[in-house]
Design a protein around this motif. Sequence first.
Motif, short mmCIF file in Angstrom:
data_model
loop_
_atom_site.label_atom_id
_atom_site.label_comp_id
_atom_site.label_asym_id
_atom_site.label_seq_id
_atom_site.Cartn_x
_atom_site.Cartn_y
_atom_site.Cartn_z
N TYR A 1 90.90 71.96 111.09
CA TYR A 1 92.40 71.82 111.73
C TYR A 1 92.89 70.53 111.37
O TYR A 1 92.35 69.50 111.24
CB TYR A 1 92.68 72.37 113.16
CG TYR A 1 91.69 71.37 114.06
CD1 TYR A 1 92.43 70.38 114.55
CD2 TYR A 1 90.41 71.43 114.26
CE1 TYR A 1 91.84 69.54 115.71
CE2 TYR A 1 89.83 70.69 115.18
CZ TYR A 1 90.38 69.62 115.75
OH TYR A 1 89.97 68.64 116.64
N THR A 2 94.30 70.52 111.33
CA THR A 2 95.22 69.42 111.33
C THR A 2 95.48 68.65 112.41
O THR A 2 95.98 69.44 113.34
CB THR A 2 96.18 69.55 110.27
OG1 THR A 2 95.93 70.26 109.22
CG2 THR A 2 96.86 68.39 109.86
N MET A 3 94.93 67.44 112.74
CA MET A 3 95.65 66.62 113.89
C MET A 3 96.89 65.86 113.32
O MET A 3 96.81 64.90 112.41
CB MET A 3 94.84 65.55 114.36
CG MET A 3 95.39 64.97 115.62
SD MET A 3 93.96 63.85 116.27
CE MET A 3 93.86 62.50 114.97
N LEU A 4 98.08 66.31 113.60
CA LEU A 4 99.21 65.25 113.42
C LEU A 4 99.67 64.04 114.33
O LEU A 4 99.73 64.46 115.50
CB LEU A 4 100.58 66.10 113.02
CG LEU A 4 100.68 67.00 112.02
CD1 LEU A 4 102.01 67.81 112.07
CD2 LEU A 4 100.56 66.22 110.68
N VAL A 5 99.70 63.02 113.98
CA VAL A 5 99.76 61.61 114.72
C VAL A 5 101.20 61.76 114.42
O VAL A 5 101.59 60.95 113.58
CB VAL A 5 98.91 60.81 114.75
CG1 VAL A 5 99.24 59.56 115.72
CG2 VAL A 5 97.53 61.32 115.18
N ARG A 6 102.07 61.58 115.65
CA ARG A 6 103.55 61.35 115.30
C ARG A 6 104.01 60.17 116.26
O ARG A 6 103.73 60.00 117.39
CB ARG A 6 104.43 62.56 115.60
CG ARG A 6 104.17 63.63 114.66
CD ARG A 6 104.99 64.99 115.30
NE ARG A 6 104.86 65.99 114.30
CZ ARG A 6 105.38 67.11 114.57
NH1 ARG A 6 106.00 67.47 115.60
NH2 ARG A 6 105.16 68.01 113.52
N ASP B 1 97.92 76.09 108.62
CA ASP B 1 97.09 75.95 109.57
C ASP B 1 97.34 76.34 110.83
O ASP B 1 98.23 75.62 111.39
CB ASP B 1 96.64 74.23 109.39
CG ASP B 1 95.82 73.85 110.46
OD1 ASP B 1 95.53 74.60 111.24
OD2 ASP B 1 95.62 72.41 110.70
N GLN B 2 96.76 77.46 111.24
CA GLN B 2 97.21 77.99 112.56
C GLN B 2 96.51 77.35 113.77
O GLN B 2 97.10 77.74 115.00
CB GLN B 2 97.12 79.56 112.68
CG GLN B 2 97.86 80.36 111.72
CD GLN B 2 97.48 81.75 111.79
OE1 GLN B 2 96.72 82.32 112.78
NE2 GLN B 2 97.82 82.64 110.77
N ALA B 3 95.66 76.39 113.63
CA ALA B 3 94.86 75.68 114.62
C ALA B 3 95.44 74.10 114.80
O ALA B 3 94.99 73.48 115.62
CB ALA B 3 93.60 75.70 114.41
N MET B 4 96.41 73.79 114.06
CA MET B 4 96.96 72.45 114.03
C MET B 4 97.33 71.90 115.53
O MET B 4 97.49 72.69 116.33
CB MET B 4 98.29 72.30 112.95
CG MET B 4 99.31 72.80 113.86
SD MET B 4 101.04 72.44 112.98
CE MET B 4 101.25 70.95 113.79
N VAL B 5 97.05 70.58 115.59
CA VAL B 5 97.61 70.03 116.88
C VAL B 5 98.56 68.78 116.53
O VAL B 5 98.36 68.37 115.54
CB VAL B 5 96.60 69.43 117.92
CG1 VAL B 5 95.82 70.88 118.24
CG2 VAL B 5 95.57 68.54 117.02
#
Length: 486
Positions: free
Chosen positions: A81-86, A249-253
């Motif tokens: 899964y993808t972790m997006l840090v914003r 990616d349906q599990a991204m955060v």
Amino acid sequence: MTRLSSATLAGLPADIVRPGYDRAAVRPGVVHLGIGAFNRAHQAVIFDDALTAGDLRWGVIAASLRSPGVRDQMMPQDCLYTMLVRDGSAEQARIIGVVSQVLVAPEDPAALVAALAAPDTHIVTLTVTEKGYKLDPATGALIEGDPQLAADLASLAAPQTAPGFLVAALAARRAAGLRPFTAISCDNLPHNGTRLRNAVLALAARHDPALADWIAAEGAFPETMVDRIVPATTDTDIAALAGRLGVEDQAMVKTEPFLQWVIEDKFCGPRPDFGAGVQVTAAVAPWEEAKLRLLNGAHSGIAYLGGLAGIDHVHEVLALPEARHFVETLWDEAQTTLSPPPELDVAAYRRELMARFDNPTLQHRTRQIAMDGSQKLPQRLLATIAARLSAGQGIDALSLAVAAWFRWQAGVDDRGEAHVVDDPLAAAIAARLAGASSTPARVDAILAFDAVVPADLAGNAAFRAALIRWLAILEADGARAALAQL
């Protein structure tokens, strides 16, 4: 659209950070109970860092104790899964590969017990929310009337609760001649390690006193404090990421740059060489108290007052000068009750918290924070109020936050729009409020819930008067008027 998977990793854009280790060589040293967005953006990332550093003992087997939703998101993606840090306009995408399997406990309880009892399992982490421990918030005793816990008290052949799975697995480890695992609560609860230990020992003692003695002597339940803001993922987020990655990616955060995990130095077996963001310490309580009373206390006040005002996101609430004043005033009140460790500069921490709250790219929804208020308020606000009252100090902002939670129970905001009161006590509170025809009667109806409000605080005349005052303003004029009056 094609889903994110091991096969599609190579085709991702060059700026996407990929796992820097051989996933096939990873051993599962961690089992996590209650996998959700927060775990995937917090503890899982820490263990992913350990794998990246070359210690391949710390892969994660995750489990949902309720529904198959996260399993169905992750397993078709090989658990990637993808972790997006914003942070403002900046956004970093990182693929997390630490999870190898997601179990659904109700579908196959034996599989989860086997994973917990496996020789490679050294650490068990939990994010099961306050209600997952099956302990009465007021007394700390097992809630024996809970149907799932009642089933585990009768038999652990197919556990249903987090304490039940831990006890069943620890019994299997003892029978196999293995040492216990270190069980780490990662929920926002004061003395969370002690609470988890108490729940496990109480349940174990009902089945086998000798097992309880072994767990007490050989096991470890460190206190912890976790901190990272992880808003709920939306369909818009998923669609936007798919446009960037070229796969879905349906599990991204999505999360913020800040990450903190303070862990008591109490392990009964191997542990990783924790890196950035983790502090192993002899005393977690001062860190935990500061986080609960400053970050979480303010978050709850923002959630209920903002939600009543019809404001969707935290940063939008704080765009109101009167809301910023409320938060600063609440922090002024809470700060006097803290005993911060020398390493914690409270003034700097407050500035950092406000900057985190102001981050517009997180889109942190007030209604997400508003969930399960009856389980959260005792440690976030009520304990602070009790400390202030015992010191003869005022509770203006703190009592406004609690009154806003009272008002939230009506299920309608200041615009007359209905909302779901997502709380385990919602039905019981609604039933009591149905017979309360005045503001004082409504305050008294909720104060009577000793599972939420301790009896000595519920009987405090100053607290009751403050709640009646603020609730009357909230009911007559709304949240923004109450904030302006503060």
